[in-house]
Scaffold this motif. Structure first.
Motif, PDB file in Angstrom:
ATOM      1  N   VAL A  25       0.860  -1.179   0.000  1.00  0.00           N
ATOM      2  CA  VAL A  25       0.000   0.000   0.000  1.00  0.00           C
ATOM      3  C   VAL A  25       0.898   1.232   0.000  1.00  0.00           C
ATOM      4  O   VAL A  25       1.871   1.296   0.766  1.00  0.00           O
ATOM      5  N   VAL A  76       3.537  -1.132   3.899  1.00  0.00           N
ATOM      6  CA  VAL A  76       2.901   0.171   3.704  1.00  0.00           C
ATOM      7  C   VAL A  76       3.979   1.244   3.616  1.00  0.00           C
ATOM      8  O   VAL A  76       4.862   1.323   4.479  1.00  0.00           O
ATOM      9  N   TRP A  84     -10.513   0.358   6.536  1.00  0.00           N
ATOM     10  CA  TRP A  84     -10.561  -0.190   5.175  1.00  0.00           C
ATOM     11  C   TRP A  84      -9.455  -1.230   4.989  1.00  0.00           C
ATOM     12  O   TRP A  84      -9.673  -2.275   4.369  1.00  0.00           O
ATOM     13  N   MET A  85      -8.283  -0.979   5.545  1.00  0.00           N
ATOM     14  CA  MET A  85      -7.203  -1.960   5.455  1.00  0.00           C
ATOM     15  C   MET A  85      -7.553  -3.244   6.203  1.00  0.00           C
ATOM     16  O   MET A  85      -7.249  -4.348   5.736  1.00  0.00           O
ATOM     17  N   HIS A 127      -9.816  -5.404   4.109  1.00  0.00           N
ATOM     18  CA  HIS A 127      -9.110  -6.162   3.068  1.00  0.00           C
ATOM     19  C   HIS A 127      -8.018  -7.068   3.644  1.00  0.00           C
ATOM     20  O   HIS A 127      -7.163  -7.550   2.883  1.00  0.00           O
ATOM     21  N   LEU A 168      -5.434  -6.412   5.312  1.00  0.00           N
ATOM     22  CA  LEU A 168      -4.085  -5.849   5.243  1.00  0.00           C
ATOM     23  C   LEU A 168      -3.548  -5.573   6.647  1.00  0.00           C
ATOM     24  O   LEU A 168      -2.345  -5.366   6.827  1.00  0.00           O
TER      25      LEU A 168
END
Length: 372
Positions: A33, A70, A264-265, A268, A270
């Motif tokens: 990311v 990230v 949001w991570m 998913h 993440l």
């Protein structure tokens, strides 16, 4: 956390600048990311959110909860950040080239495509890895002859192999909104919900060679060229998050926006942990080609009658432009139903100036879809 300084081309001796990147999570992680703030250097909400994410990501990394690698670039434009004129920051355009910092990114599609077909197979993951390898190599070949070009290429090299690219911007005076592509919308629709986007505008190619599209358009063009014979998945999905207006720089707002990105991570996978339930989407996604720039028909004092975040109907009075000499009062009205999401900060309009932005539902524009 790892901190890297990437030297930019110096325009004159004694003026060295770096692009600073901060790296979190496993270097060998399957997903990557990239997040940057304040590419338009006078749009500071993104810088504060990126700084907030730095603190939160460091804690998540120390707790072993990061599953993705990230990269955070909190100051995406050190050139523009140093541009002031008579106590006014001017970070949208490069003083030397008079170019918008978020336009004209290098398109290396043709270089990637050279000889690509012989390297493609029926294995989608192999094809993605091969295209990413070529993407990196193509950018490494590109020369930079100005500081502006050096900044662009450094950003592109940092982000080109990321699965998700988040570019943090803001408008002049606005509510939460975003820009992404139709192909990326399924991935980013949960982020729009966590973020509370009042307008989500979609376009595959908005015509300006902007940062977000300099990655996604490569994959779109390669899919168009080779996708009927070889499986080519998307290698990058990108989004421009518009963090309200330029004055919306506050710790509580930045924490809320950082929460939205981190949730949001989690959604998913993440980041370890369960994502909160998805809230309702405040307003449906629309085509960027359906958005209206409402312009001043004449110069004069701007008086607004509606506030960003309000749904409007065709013909609704958004603002008046008042000529204090002739006494002429010029109405600025909505041209279609939609969401009034952004407006100018200026209160003296020049003829033809953009006064307000409305996300409509009737696509009627083509070609270059962006503001100057």
């Amino acid at each position: 956390m790892q901190h890297h300084a990437h030297p930019l081309l110096s325009p004159v001796p004694g003026t060295q600048r770096n692009l600073e990147s901060f790296h979190f999570g496993p270097a060998e992680a399957e997903k990557r990311v990239y997040i940057q703030g304040s590419l338009h250097a006078d749009e500071l909400p993104g810088m504060l959110v990126a700084w907030t994410l730095k603190q939160r990501l460091k804690a998540l990394e120390e707790a072993g909860q990061l599953k993705a690698h990230v990269i955070v670039v909190p100051v995406a434009n050190p050139i523009g950040l140093d541009q002031q004129l008579m106590d006014i920051p001017l970070g949208r355009y490069d003083f030397e080239s008079v170019s918008n910092f978020n336009r004209g990114y290098r398109d290396v599609t043709e270089r990637i495509a050279e000889g690509l077909e012989s390297a493609l197979t029926q294995d989608a993951e192999h094809n993605r890895a091969e295209i990413r390898r070529r993407f990196i190599a193509a950018l490494d070949e590109q020369p930079a002859t100005t500081a502006y070009e050096s900044l662009h290429l450094t950003q592109q090299r940092l982000a080109c192999d990321a699965d998700f690219i988040l570019d943090l911007h803001c408008d002049f005076n606005a509510v939460e909104h975003l820009y992404t592509t139709p192909a990326a919308w399924p991935d980013f629709e949960p982020l729009a919900r966590y973020f509370g986007a009042k307008a989500s505008m979609l376009a595959t190619d908005s015509g300006g060679g902007s940062f977000d599209e300099c990655f996604t358009l490569v994959w779109e063009q390669l899919r168009e060229r080779f996708g009927d014979r070889y499986p080519i998945p998307y290698g990058s999905q990108s989004i421009t998050l518009e963090l309200r207006g330029q004055q919306d720089v506050a710790r509580d707002i930045a924490e809320r926006d950082a929460d939205a990105i981190l949730n949001w991570m989690r959604y998913h996978a993440l980041i370890d942990g369960e994502a909160p339930p998805l809230p309702a989407l405040p307003y449906p996604a629309t085509e960027l080609a359906a958005m209206d720039f409402l312009r001043a028909p004449a110069g004069g004092v701007v008086v607004f009658h509606r506030t960003p975040g309000e749904e409007v109907k065709s013909g609704d009075l958004i603002a008046e432009i008042i000529d204090p000499i002739s006494d002429a009062v010029h109405p600025v009205r909505a041209e279609q139903d939609g969401m009034f999401y952004a407006r100018t900060q200026r209160r003296m309009a020049t003829a033809g100036m953009i006064v307000a932005d409305v996300a409509g539902h009737h696509a009627h524009r083509s070609g270059y879809l962006l503001a100057p």
